[in-house]
Design a protein around this motif. Structure first.
Motif, mmCIF file in Angstrom:
data_model
loop_
_atom_site.group_PDB
_atom_site.id
_atom_site.type_symbol
_atom_site.label_atom_id
_atom_site.label_comp_id
_atom_site.label_asym_id
_atom_site.label_seq_id
_atom_site.Cartn_x
_atom_site.Cartn_y
_atom_site.Cartn_z
ATOM 1 N N GLY A 4 -7.689 0.846 -5.141
ATOM 2 C CA GLY A 4 -8.183 1.870 -4.231
ATOM 3 C C GLY A 4 -7.768 1.623 -2.788
ATOM 4 O O GLY A 4 -7.881 2.488 -1.947
ATOM 5 N N ASP A 5 -7.309 0.409 -2.485
ATOM 6 C CA ASP A 5 -6.819 0.041 -1.160
ATOM 7 C C ASP A 5 -5.695 1.010 -0.785
ATOM 8 O O ASP A 5 -4.917 1.431 -1.632
ATOM 9 N N ASP A 6 -5.597 1.360 0.506
ATOM 10 C CA ASP A 6 -4.598 2.347 0.902
ATOM 11 C C ASP A 6 -3.170 1.818 0.752
ATOM 12 O O ASP A 6 -2.229 2.556 0.905
ATOM 13 N N ARG A 7 -3.002 0.540 0.457
ATOM 14 C CA ARG A 7 -1.668 -0.009 0.222
ATOM 15 C C ARG A 7 -1.328 -0.008 -1.265
ATOM 16 O O ARG A 7 -0.332 -0.575 -1.658
ATOM 17 N N THR A 8 -2.142 0.612 -2.086
ATOM 18 C CA THR A 8 -1.880 0.659 -3.519
ATOM 19 C C THR A 8 -1.579 2.091 -3.949
ATOM 20 O O THR A 8 -1.880 3.042 -3.229
ATOM 21 N N ARG A 9 -0.992 2.201 -5.137
ATOM 22 C CA ARG A 9 -0.696 3.513 -5.706
ATOM 23 C C ARG A 9 -1.657 3.794 -6.844
ATOM 24 O O ARG A 9 -2.159 2.876 -7.490
ATOM 25 N N THR A 10 -1.848 5.064 -7.101
ATOM 26 C CA THR A 10 -2.691 5.524 -8.195
ATOM 27 C C THR A 10 -1.876 6.467 -9.067
ATOM 28 O O THR A 10 -1.137 7.311 -8.560
ATOM 29 N N LEU A 11 -2.037 6.307 -10.360
ATOM 30 C CA LEU A 11 -1.425 7.201 -11.327
ATOM 31 C C LEU A 11 -2.527 8.069 -11.910
ATOM 32 O O LEU A 11 -3.538 7.546 -12.390
ATOM 33 N N THR A 12 -2.361 9.384 -11.853
ATOM 34 C CA THR A 12 -3.351 10.316 -12.391
ATOM 35 C C THR A 12 -2.660 11.246 -13.376
ATOM 36 O O THR A 12 -1.614 11.819 -13.070
ATOM 37 N N SER A 84 -5.459 -3.973 -12.169
ATOM 38 C CA SER A 84 -5.730 -2.563 -11.878
ATOM 39 C C SER A 84 -7.029 -2.144 -12.548
ATOM 40 O O SER A 84 -7.685 -2.943 -13.220
ATOM 41 N N GLU A 85 -7.386 -0.886 -12.338
ATOM 42 C CA GLU A 85 -8.541 -0.282 -12.994
ATOM 43 C C GLU A 85 -8.094 1.014 -13.653
ATOM 44 O O GLU A 85 -7.237 1.728 -13.116
ATOM 45 N N GLY A 105 -4.582 0.736 -8.283
ATOM 46 C CA GLY A 105 -4.350 -0.663 -7.922
ATOM 47 C C GLY A 105 -2.923 -1.129 -8.013
ATOM 48 O O GLY A 105 -2.668 -2.330 -7.957
ATOM 49 N N PHE A 106 -1.964 -0.223 -8.152
ATOM 50 C CA PHE A 106 -0.565 -0.639 -8.204
ATOM 51 C C PHE A 106 -0.106 -1.010 -6.792
ATOM 52 O O PHE A 106 -0.003 -0.157 -5.920
#
Length: 136
Positions: A4-12, A84-85, A105-106
């Motif tokens: 969730g950190d702004d330096r991470t990526r999220t896959l949706t 990751s989560e 969390g990537f």
């Protein structure tokens, strides 16, 4: 750095399944059903339960963080070089269930894992749909 950190990526990924939330929930939470569409595992849908899933490419270990039956499931998804989560959200839809997968969390150095997840989750979801057809 945390998921969730702004330096991470999220896959949706969002998919609609022509099956009721109860059936989709079973496929997401029952170990023997998970083994059919994702990986062999010792998963239990209980907050705090630890689990492992095994694949040819390695092992995923996790801990169940949140369980809202037939609505939401969240757990850690930790594999080789990745922390990751994964969160599943189920919503009733006109034709069945809208399922949303969010993996967070990537980190920048997790580029290979991110692109692997982008390729892998759609294949898993296709297998999930085939399973849902069979389990009735």
């Amino acid at each position: 750095m945390t998921p969730g950190d702004d330096r991470t990526r999220t896959l949706t990924i969002e998919r609609e399944f022509a099956h009721p939330p109860e059936r989709v929930w079973r496929a997401l939470t029952q170990s023997e059903l998970l083994a059919e569409w994702i990986m062999p595992n010792d998963f239990r849908a209980e907050t705090g339960a630890r689990f492992a899933m095994d694949a040819e490419w390695g092992r995923v270990e996790g801990e169940v963080l949140e369980v809202e039956p037939q609505r939401r499931l969240r757990y850690t998804w930790n594999g080789p070089e990745l922390r990751s989560e994964v969160e599943w959200t189920l919503e009733p839809a006109a034709e069945g269930t809208r399922l949303t997968l969010e993996q967070t969390g990537f980190r920048p150095q997790d580029r290979q894992a991110y692109y692997g997840a982008r390729a892998g989750w759609p294949r898993f979801l296709k297998a999930l749909d085939a399973l849902l057809e069979r389990i009735g």
